[in-house]
Write a protein that holds these residues in place. Structure first.
Motif, PDB file in Angstrom:
ATOM      1  N   GLU A  11       8.520   3.234   5.761  1.00  0.00           N
ATOM      2  CA  GLU A  11       9.694   3.357   6.821  1.00  0.00           C
ATOM      3  C   GLU A  11      10.545   4.513   6.640  1.00  0.00           C
ATOM      4  OE1 GLU A  11      13.608   1.003   5.682  1.00  0.00           O
ATOM      5  OE2 GLU A  11      12.042  -0.112   4.667  1.00  0.00           O
ATOM      6  N   ASP A  12      10.546   5.220   5.320  1.00  0.00           N
ATOM      7  CA  ASP A  12      11.036   6.639   5.227  1.00  0.00           C
ATOM      8  C   ASP A  12      10.533   7.548   5.942  1.00  0.00           C
ATOM      9  OD1 ASP A  12      13.013   5.502   3.730  1.00  0.00           O
ATOM     10  OD2 ASP A  12      12.106   5.879   1.772  1.00  0.00           O
ATOM     11  N   LEU A  13       9.008   7.525   6.346  1.00  0.00           N
ATOM     12  CA  LEU A  13       8.265   8.660   6.877  1.00  0.00           C
ATOM     13  C   LEU A  13       8.530   8.673   8.520  1.00  0.00           C
ATOM     14  CD1 LEU A  13       5.060   7.574   4.954  1.00  0.00           C
ATOM     15  CD2 LEU A  13       6.505   9.175   4.421  1.00  0.00           C
ATOM     16  N   PRO A  14       8.833  10.068   8.495  1.00  0.00           N
ATOM     17  CA  PRO A  14       9.177  10.379  10.041  1.00  0.00           C
ATOM     18  C   PRO A  14       8.073   9.880  11.108  1.00  0.00           C
ATOM     19  CG  PRO A  14       9.523  12.320   8.703  1.00  0.00           C
ATOM     20  CD  PRO A  14       9.020  11.061   7.891  1.00  0.00           C
ATOM     21  N   TRP A  15       6.829   9.797  10.641  1.00  0.00           N
ATOM     22  CA  TRP A  15       5.753   9.712  11.560  1.00  0.00           C
ATOM     23  C   TRP A  15       5.361   8.212  11.790  1.00  0.00           C
ATOM     24  CZ3 TRP A  15       2.289   6.774   9.226  1.00  0.00           C
ATOM     25  CH2 TRP A  15       1.899   7.042   7.748  1.00  0.00           C
ATOM     26  N   ARG A  21       8.412  -0.272  12.314  1.00  0.00           N
ATOM     27  CA  ARG A  21       9.749  -0.249  11.621  1.00  0.00           C
ATOM     28  C   ARG A  21      10.906  -1.114  12.101  1.00  0.00           C
ATOM     29  NH1 ARG A  21      10.950   4.972  12.380  1.00  0.00           N
ATOM     30  NH2 ARG A  21      10.440   5.708  10.480  1.00  0.00           N
ATOM     31  N   ALA A  22      10.923  -1.146  13.298  1.00  0.00           N
ATOM     32  CA  ALA A  22      11.934  -2.141  13.825  1.00  0.00           C
ATOM     33  C   ALA A  22      11.498  -3.505  13.586  1.00  0.00           C
ATOM     34  CB  ALA A  22      11.879  -2.056  15.282  1.00  0.00           C
ATOM     35  N   GLY A  23      10.385  -3.876  13.589  1.00  0.00           N
ATOM     36  CA  GLY A  23       9.944  -5.268  13.055  1.00  0.00           C
ATOM     37  C   GLY A  23      10.218  -5.723  11.763  1.00  0.00           C
ATOM     38  N   MET A  24       9.951  -4.603  11.061  1.00  0.00           N
ATOM     39  CA  MET A  24      10.262  -4.698   9.497  1.00  0.00           C
ATOM     40  C   MET A  24      11.896  -4.948   9.379  1.00  0.00           C
ATOM     41  SD  MET A  24       8.013  -1.835   8.102  1.00  0.00           S
ATOM     42  CE  MET A  24       8.300  -1.900   6.389  1.00  0.00           C
ATOM     43  N   MET A  25      12.798  -3.905  10.102  1.00  0.00           N
ATOM     44  CA  MET A  25      14.078  -4.126   9.715  1.00  0.00           C
ATOM     45  C   MET A  25      14.699  -5.530  10.388  1.00  0.00           C
ATOM     46  SD  MET A  25      15.207  -1.367   8.434  1.00  0.00           S
ATOM     47  CE  MET A  25      13.638  -1.882   7.274  1.00  0.00           C
ATOM     48  N   ASP A  26      14.261  -5.974  11.599  1.00  0.00           N
ATOM     49  CA  ASP A  26      14.585  -7.182  12.097  1.00  0.00           C
ATOM     50  C   ASP A  26      14.457  -8.254  11.111  1.00  0.00           C
ATOM     51  OD1 ASP A  26      15.305  -5.992  14.590  1.00  0.00           O
ATOM     52  OD2 ASP A  26      13.648  -6.685  15.484  1.00  0.00           O
ATOM     53  N   TYR A  27      13.033  -8.315  10.291  1.00  0.00           N
ATOM     54  CA  TYR A  27      12.698  -9.384   9.649  1.00  0.00           C
ATOM     55  C   TYR A  27      13.643  -9.481   8.394  1.00  0.00           C
ATOM     56  CZ  TYR A  27      10.463 -11.349   5.434  1.00  0.00           C
ATOM     57  OH  TYR A  27      10.525 -11.894   4.098  1.00  0.00           O
ATOM     58  N   THR A 208       5.676  -4.518   4.924  1.00  0.00           N
ATOM     59  CA  THR A 208       6.949  -5.133   4.229  1.00  0.00           C
ATOM     60  C   THR A 208       6.581  -5.464   2.827  1.00  0.00           C
ATOM     61  OG1 THR A 208       7.546  -6.152   6.625  1.00  0.00           O
ATOM     62  CG2 THR A 208       8.417  -7.042   4.437  1.00  0.00           C
ATOM     63  N   ILE A 209       5.351  -5.960   2.479  1.00  0.00           N
ATOM     64  CA  ILE A 209       5.192  -6.107   1.070  1.00  0.00           C
ATOM     65  C   ILE A 209       5.110  -4.851   0.232  1.00  0.00           C
ATOM     66  CG2 ILE A 209       3.159  -6.964  -0.312  1.00  0.00           C
ATOM     67  CD1 ILE A 209       2.296  -8.977   1.619  1.00  0.00           C
ATOM     68  N   TRP A 210       4.659  -3.836   0.687  1.00  0.00           N
ATOM     69  CA  TRP A 210       4.501  -2.561   0.065  1.00  0.00           C
ATOM     70  C   TRP A 210       5.884  -2.063  -0.041  1.00  0.00           C
ATOM     71  CZ3 TRP A 210       1.791   0.676  -2.874  1.00  0.00           C
ATOM     72  CH2 TRP A 210       2.054   1.909  -2.942  1.00  0.00           C
TER      73      TRP A 210
END
Length: 264
Positions: A11-15, A21-27, A208-210
């Motif tokens: 999620e830190d990577l600009p590309w 990323r949004a799905g991970m943040m929502d979870y 998300t696991i990683w």
């Protein structure tokens, strides 16, 4: 666990795809809010806000989707700070998620443009908080983030919703992925992309696991947080405290809080 590894998070990577990323943040927001992860630090944060002698305004850096923020704000307003407010900011803003929170949470606002936590614009004032994100910064950047608060003479609180243990890594690989599969249909705002990228092409659970595992490995334990604070504040202009507080049902929250020392 005192081991700290500066591995990378996707999620830190600009590309990295914004939709994943949004799905991970929502979870993450859903789980932190549902579990009231950050409720144990409310008394600490309330006391720090009072010590500043300033209006109870919070500026949340690296807010992600705002996980836990509305619960913390509600508790502050109900426990002696009825005028408390928070403004959410992030380098990768999540306006869709933030609008939902702002609509149902009095005193919650957000900055829709990108905000770099290492270069906070002057017009964004308030006691700075970082929830579930300080581990993203390697030591030099983490020190710079704290040093900027010291230069600006604004209080800062860093909070990580974990105690940093091998058990938590085990949970990240077992229980939490199952929970993610069960709760995804109930996360709001609804996104078809979130369903597709969870069940048909499970990129969101895998990343998300990683990232969850790496987050724990990258976390700073309390003694390292205090060492960063001392380097960021070599002349002792702030009062610092760090430690862990335990939730009533077991999990811990690691924290660092710094408040300007008006007697210095």
């Amino acid at each position: 666990m005192k081991l700290r590894l500066q591995l990378f998070e996707f999620e830190d990577l600009p590309w990295f795809p914004a939709v994943v990323r949004a799905g991970m943040m929502d979870y993450l927001r859903f789980m932190i809010s549902a579990l009231n992860t950050y409720q144990p630090i409310v008394p600490l944060l309330r006391d720090a806000l009072r010590q500043t002698g300033q209006p109870p305004l919070l500026l949340e850096l690296c807010a992600g989707a705002g996980g836990g923020t509305e619960g913390v704000l509600r508790s502050l307003r109900e426990s002696g700070l009825p005028q408390a407010q928070v403004t959410l900011t992030d380098l990768y803003p999540q306006p869709a998620a933030w609008q939902l929170l702002a609509a149902r949470t009095p005193g919650l606002f957000f900055e829709p443009t990108a905000v770099d936590a290492l270069a906070v614009p002057a017009h964004l004032a308030g006691f700075r908080t970082v929830f579930s994100a300080f581990h993203h910064f390697p030591p030099l950047q983490a020190e710079a983030l704290l040093a900027d608060a010291v230069r600006q003479q604004v209080g800062i609180g860093v909070f990580e919703g974990a105690g940093k243990s091998w058990l938590e890594i085990l949970l990240a690989w077992t229980v939490l992925p199952v929970a993610q599969l069960l709760i995804t249909p109930f996360i709001r705002p609804f996104r078809l992309s979130r369903l597709l990228l969870t069940y048909m092409l499970p990129l969101i659970p895998l990343f998300t696991i990683w990232d969850g595992t790496v987050s724990i490995l990258r976390m700073y334990p309390p003694e390292q947080l205090l060492a960063l604070a001392r380097r960021a504040d070599p002349t002792g202009r702030f009062r610092w405290q760090a430690g862990k507080v335990r939730h009533t049902w077991g999990p811990q929250v690691t924290y660092l809080i710094g408040v300007p020392d008006t007697t210095a």
